[in-house]
Design a protein around this motif. Sequence first.
Motif, short mmCIF file in Angstrom:
data_model
loop_
_atom_site.label_atom_id
_atom_site.label_comp_id
_atom_site.label_asym_id
_atom_site.label_seq_id
_atom_site.Cartn_x
_atom_site.Cartn_y
_atom_site.Cartn_z
N UNK A 53 -46.13 68.08 -10.75
CA UNK A 53 -45.01 68.31 -9.93
C UNK A 53 -44.62 66.77 -9.55
N UNK A 54 -45.35 65.74 -9.54
CA UNK A 54 -44.86 64.41 -9.21
C UNK A 54 -44.04 63.89 -10.34
N UNK A 55 -44.56 64.26 -11.42
CA UNK A 55 -43.90 63.68 -12.83
C UNK A 55 -42.37 64.43 -13.05
N UNK A 56 -42.31 65.68 -12.42
CA UNK A 56 -41.03 66.33 -12.51
C UNK A 56 -40.08 65.77 -11.68
N UNK A 57 -40.31 65.53 -10.53
CA UNK A 57 -39.47 64.66 -9.67
C UNK A 57 -39.29 63.27 -9.89
N UNK A 58 -40.37 62.58 -10.49
CA UNK A 58 -39.84 61.44 -10.99
C UNK A 58 -39.17 61.12 -12.17
N UNK A 59 -39.26 62.10 -13.09
CA UNK A 59 -38.39 62.00 -14.30
C UNK A 59 -36.99 62.50 -14.06
N UNK A 60 -36.89 63.35 -13.12
CA UNK A 60 -35.40 63.56 -12.66
C UNK A 60 -34.68 62.64 -12.08
N UNK A 61 -35.60 61.57 -11.25
CA UNK A 61 -34.97 60.67 -10.62
C UNK A 61 -34.66 59.33 -11.87
N UNK A 62 -35.35 59.18 -12.63
CA UNK A 62 -35.23 58.38 -13.64
C UNK A 62 -34.02 58.61 -14.49
N UNK A 63 -33.85 59.58 -14.59
CA UNK A 63 -32.46 59.93 -15.56
C UNK A 63 -31.29 59.90 -14.76
N UNK A 64 -31.46 60.21 -13.34
CA UNK A 64 -30.47 59.95 -12.36
C UNK A 64 -29.98 58.24 -12.57
N UNK A 65 -30.87 57.75 -12.34
CA UNK A 65 -30.78 56.24 -12.39
C UNK A 65 -30.15 55.79 -13.72
N UNK A 66 -30.72 56.41 -14.78
CA UNK A 66 -29.92 56.09 -16.32
C UNK A 66 -28.46 56.30 -16.36
N UNK A 67 -28.19 57.69 -15.63
CA UNK A 67 -26.86 58.20 -15.60
C UNK A 67 -26.23 57.08 -15.02
N UNK A 68 -26.54 56.62 -13.75
CA UNK A 68 -25.93 55.67 -12.78
C UNK A 68 -25.70 54.42 -13.18
N UNK A 69 -26.40 53.80 -13.79
CA UNK A 69 -26.50 52.65 -14.67
C UNK A 69 -25.34 52.42 -15.74
#
Length: 411
Positions: free
Chosen positions: A18-34
């Motif tokens: 469950x934590x990995x799902x949340x963290x992965x989504x956040x990581x790709x949001x940051x990739x897109x933002x960068x």
Amino acid sequence: MAAMFAPLRERNYRLWAAADLVSTAGTWMQVLGLNWLILSDTGSAATMGLVVMLQALPVLVLGTWGGALADRLPARPLLIASQAVRALLALALLTHGGHPLIFAVALASGVISSVEGPALGRFGSALVPPSALGSALALGSVLSSAGRIGGMALGGVLVGVTGPAVLFLINAVSYLAVIGALAAMRTGELRVLPTAAAGERGVLSGLRYIAGQPVVLIVLALSFVLGSLGRNYQVSMAAMVAGPLHGSSGSYGLLSTVFAVGAVLGGLLLAGSGRSTLRVLLGTGLAISVLQICSGLAPDVTSFAALILPIAAGAVVFDTVVSTRIQLDTREDMRGRVLAAVGIVSSLSGMFGAPAVGWLCDTAGPRGALLLGGVVTTAAALAGAAAIARAQGRRLHLPHPEPLVPAEQLA
């Protein structure tokens, strides 16, 4: 189907998933933002490439030392510390420090990954019994794909409304989910992994051990070849759409979605079958290589998408089985250093493959790049199968491309 849900019987794994799902989504949001921030400021794809390179370089340089540390240090507190630092790095992006800050964050993230990657792999194998490791890795791949799809989709909406800063903030908060999951785990239920003897804890001991494992070396070589010339579809898809397929930006979005769906299906298929064998690895590698040749001959976007789906599914199966076999077929006290070698090979294949595929697309055309890459990876898959058979003293016997058929036929 029972094999698919076996890892979920473990409370610690459920927390982690469950934590990995949340963290992965956040990581790709940051990739897109960068990416949005860099392109908005400079319009330069080369600057984006530099950021990716800065993240990959520390893994290449420090990966072996990171693996040795992962084999020495307890994984859980190490991961809590790395997630906290990553949250601080995400918050640092909110200061609008410009390109120097972005480059510094990318480099620091790479340094963290050089230690965190092997530690993650070692910790993951402590969450489930060895019999459920293949399904756990496959489910992890499904969650990573789902997190990527969700993160990119939500990030694509938010970045146009709020700007990239909110994406960085969300990513920072997402690391708290991982820290919370790690803190809430029942340490008594974690499987204790052995540590190396005093004289075998260094980098050189790990390298000597890997050098003495011929099957592992062959699998790593296959992973490099197929990863470099048979993975970089983000490059070849764009070239095919803009070139011989005469598609639009919508066509590229469709193909990207199909690829993501295929990745999820591949993970579910492998998790359901529970078959992470060398025969599956070799058969899948051969199948996706042949399909790559076919994709170079596709006449239109629809037929290209129909081939991309099983290729994406097969790629996830191949990569997951590589990780599973590397872990199950090597000593647990060497696991961090072996996983570091996998990370180094993955980084090398990405750094070499994307420019190589791009150069082939420019010189031989997109179809020529896919055809040539497919021929090379097909030859590599066959040579790898022969080499593994020879190393194991067995006759060569390739299976049918099992991972690309319905799961019920695999049971």
